[in-house]
Design an enzyme around this catalytic site. Structure first.
Site, PDB file in Angstrom:
ATOM      1  N   LYS A  13      47.393 152.978  24.930  1.00 38.27           N
ATOM      2  CA  LYS A  13      48.821 152.743  25.199  1.00 38.27           C
ATOM      3  C   LYS A  13      49.675 153.968  24.901  1.00 38.27           C
ATOM      4  CE  LYS A  13      49.707 149.315  22.404  1.00 38.27           C
ATOM      5  NZ  LYS A  13      48.419 148.961  21.822  1.00 38.27           N
ATOM      6  N   ARG A  88      55.461 141.909  20.922  1.00 44.07           N
ATOM      7  CA  ARG A  88      54.128 141.665  20.394  1.00 44.07           C
ATOM      8  C   ARG A  88      53.805 140.173  20.372  1.00 44.07           C
ATOM      9  NH1 ARG A  88      52.612 146.812  18.544  1.00 44.07           N
ATOM     10  NH2 ARG A  88      51.036 146.745  16.937  1.00 44.07           N
ATOM     11  N   ARG A 127      40.615 158.066  16.254  1.00 44.99           N
ATOM     12  CA  ARG A 127      41.996 158.412  16.600  1.00 44.99           C
ATOM     13  C   ARG A 127      42.676 159.243  15.501  1.00 44.99           C
ATOM     14  NH1 ARG A 127      45.897 153.649  18.525  1.00 44.99           N
ATOM     15  NH2 ARG A 127      45.690 152.739  16.444  1.00 44.99           N
ATOM     16  N   ARG A 159      45.825 157.735  10.937  1.00 46.50           N
ATOM     17  CA  ARG A 159      46.830 156.752  10.550  1.00 46.50           C
ATOM     18  C   ARG A 159      46.347 155.913   9.369  1.00 46.50           C
ATOM     19  NH1 ARG A 159      48.980 153.700  15.868  1.00 46.50           N
ATOM     20  NH2 ARG A 159      48.866 151.972  14.400  1.00 46.50           N
ATOM     21  N   ARG A 171      44.147 143.661  12.998  1.00 47.97           N
ATOM     22  CA  ARG A 171      45.133 143.951  14.048  1.00 47.97           C
ATOM     23  C   ARG A 171      44.618 143.495  15.404  1.00 47.97           C
ATOM     24  NH1 ARG A 171      44.965 149.521  12.660  1.00 47.97           N
ATOM     25  NH2 ARG A 171      46.161 150.107  14.492  1.00 47.97           N
TER      26      ARG A 171
HETATM   27  P1  AMP Z   1      51.221 150.289  16.577  1.00 44.74           P
HETATM   28  O1  AMP Z   1      51.522 151.728  16.399  1.00 44.74           O
HETATM   29  O2  AMP Z   1      51.846 149.717  17.839  1.00 44.74           O
HETATM   30  O3  AMP Z   1      49.751 149.969  16.463  1.00 44.74           O
HETATM   31  O4  AMP Z   1      51.953 149.508  15.380  1.00 44.74           O
HETATM   32  C1  AMP Z   1      51.619 149.780  14.041  1.00 44.74           C
HETATM   33  C2  AMP Z   1      52.107 148.659  13.155  1.00 44.74           C
HETATM   34  O5  AMP Z   1      53.533 148.538  13.249  1.00 44.74           O
HETATM   35  C3  AMP Z   1      51.585 147.280  13.504  1.00 44.74           C
HETATM   36  O6  AMP Z   1      50.301 147.027  12.948  1.00 44.74           O
HETATM   37  C4  AMP Z   1      52.656 146.396  12.867  1.00 44.74           C
HETATM   38  O7  AMP Z   1      52.536 146.365  11.462  1.00 44.74           O
HETATM   39  C5  AMP Z   1      53.925 147.169  13.186  1.00 44.74           C
HETATM   40  N1  AMP Z   1      54.500 146.803  14.493  1.00 44.74           N
HETATM   41  C6  AMP Z   1      54.614 147.590  15.607  1.00 44.74           C
HETATM   42  N2  AMP Z   1      55.222 146.939  16.601  1.00 44.74           N
HETATM   43  C7  AMP Z   1      55.507 145.695  16.129  1.00 44.74           C
HETATM   44  C8  AMP Z   1      56.137 144.541  16.686  1.00 44.74           C
HETATM   45  N3  AMP Z   1      56.593 144.530  17.954  1.00 44.74           N
HETATM   46  N4  AMP Z   1      56.265 143.443  15.885  1.00 44.74           N
HETATM   47  C9  AMP Z   1      55.822 143.442  14.622  1.00 44.74           C
HETATM   48  N5  AMP Z   1      55.205 144.479  14.028  1.00 44.74           N
HETATM   49  C10 AMP Z   1      55.054 145.607  14.773  1.00 44.74           C
END
Ligand code: AMP
Length: 212
Positions: A13, A88, A127, A159, A171
């Site tokens: 993504k 999400r 990653r 990360r 996740r």
């Molecule tokens: P990502 O970089 O999209 O994998 O997001 C990393 C983390 O940010 C996720 O595991 C959640 O803890 C938080 N997060 C990101 N987007 C959302 C969302 N739309 N709703 C809730 N938590 C989010």
């Protein structure tokens, strides 16, 4: 163009969002990046979301929706945007529709990148990400010089939430339970665009431009 991009962690993504953003000249807004920056800058908001992000749980909907509402009121998104990582879940999707309706807009497309679970896990484990600008790398596709970002010179690191296998699986579980149902919702609206996420970034991007 107003679009959302979703798919399991490691589907590509972030990489594809950067490419779409450049091609269509629209800002890419990633909630994960917003949260990570707030945490690393030590803001009050960062303090509120830190424990969720670092343990691989969802940040509460009210905090997440509020940050998106603010971001979508800024000048640079008035001609279009891409949301990466939001919505999400169905509750967030409804909130997004309401925010856009208030502005007189609606979504043009919901792009979902599909990859099998093994591919997703393998990609996440390799990653790496720039700690300054959020650009994505991989151990098989590192920056040109010594884990220093090609774009901004920041340190390229792993990360926090990618370090622990159990958090990664958590996740992915949350994705299947809460995010995947968005497919049916956007299919009903006639805006779902499903793209196979396996292959080189170049090939995947070609598939995306064909469906957008
Ligand atoms: P990502 O970089 O999209 O994998 O997001 C990393 C983390 O940010 C996720 O595991 C959640 O803890 C938080 N997060 C990101 N987007 C959302 C969302 N739309 N709703 C809730 N938590 C989010």
């Amino acid at each position: 163009m107003r679009l959302v991009v979703f798919g399991p962690q490691g589907a590509g993504k972030g990489t594809q969002s950067q490419r779409i953003s450049e091609k269509f000249e629209i800002p890419a807004i990633a909630t994960g990046d917003i949260f990570r920056w707030a945490i690393s800058s030590g803001t009050e908001f960062g303090g509120k979301v830190k424990s969720y992000v670092e343990s691989g749980q969802m940040v509460p909907d009210d905090l997440t929706i509020e940050i998106i509402r603010q971001r979508l009121s800024e000048d640079d998104v008035q001609n279009g945007f891409l949301l990466d990582g939001f919505p999400r879940n169905l509750f967030q999707a409804d909130a997004l529709d309401r925010i856009l309706a208030e502005q007189g807009y609606k979504l043009d497309a919901a792009l979902v990148l599909e990859v099998p679970q093994e591919v997703s896990e393998r990609r996440i484990l390799g990653r790496r990400m720039c700690s300054q600008c959020g650009r994505n790398y991989h151990i098989d596709n590192p920056p040109k010089s010594d884990w220093t970002c090609d774009v901004c010179g920041g340190d390229v690191v792993r990360r926090q939430d990618d370090k622990d296998d159990e958090k990664v699986r958590q996740r992915l579980r949350l994705y299947h339970e809460q995010t995947e149902p968005l497919k049916a919702r956007y299919a009903d609206k006639g805006i779902l665009r499903e793209v196979e996420g396996q292959g080189t970034p170049h090939d995947v991007f070609a598939r995306i431009t064909a469906v957008l």
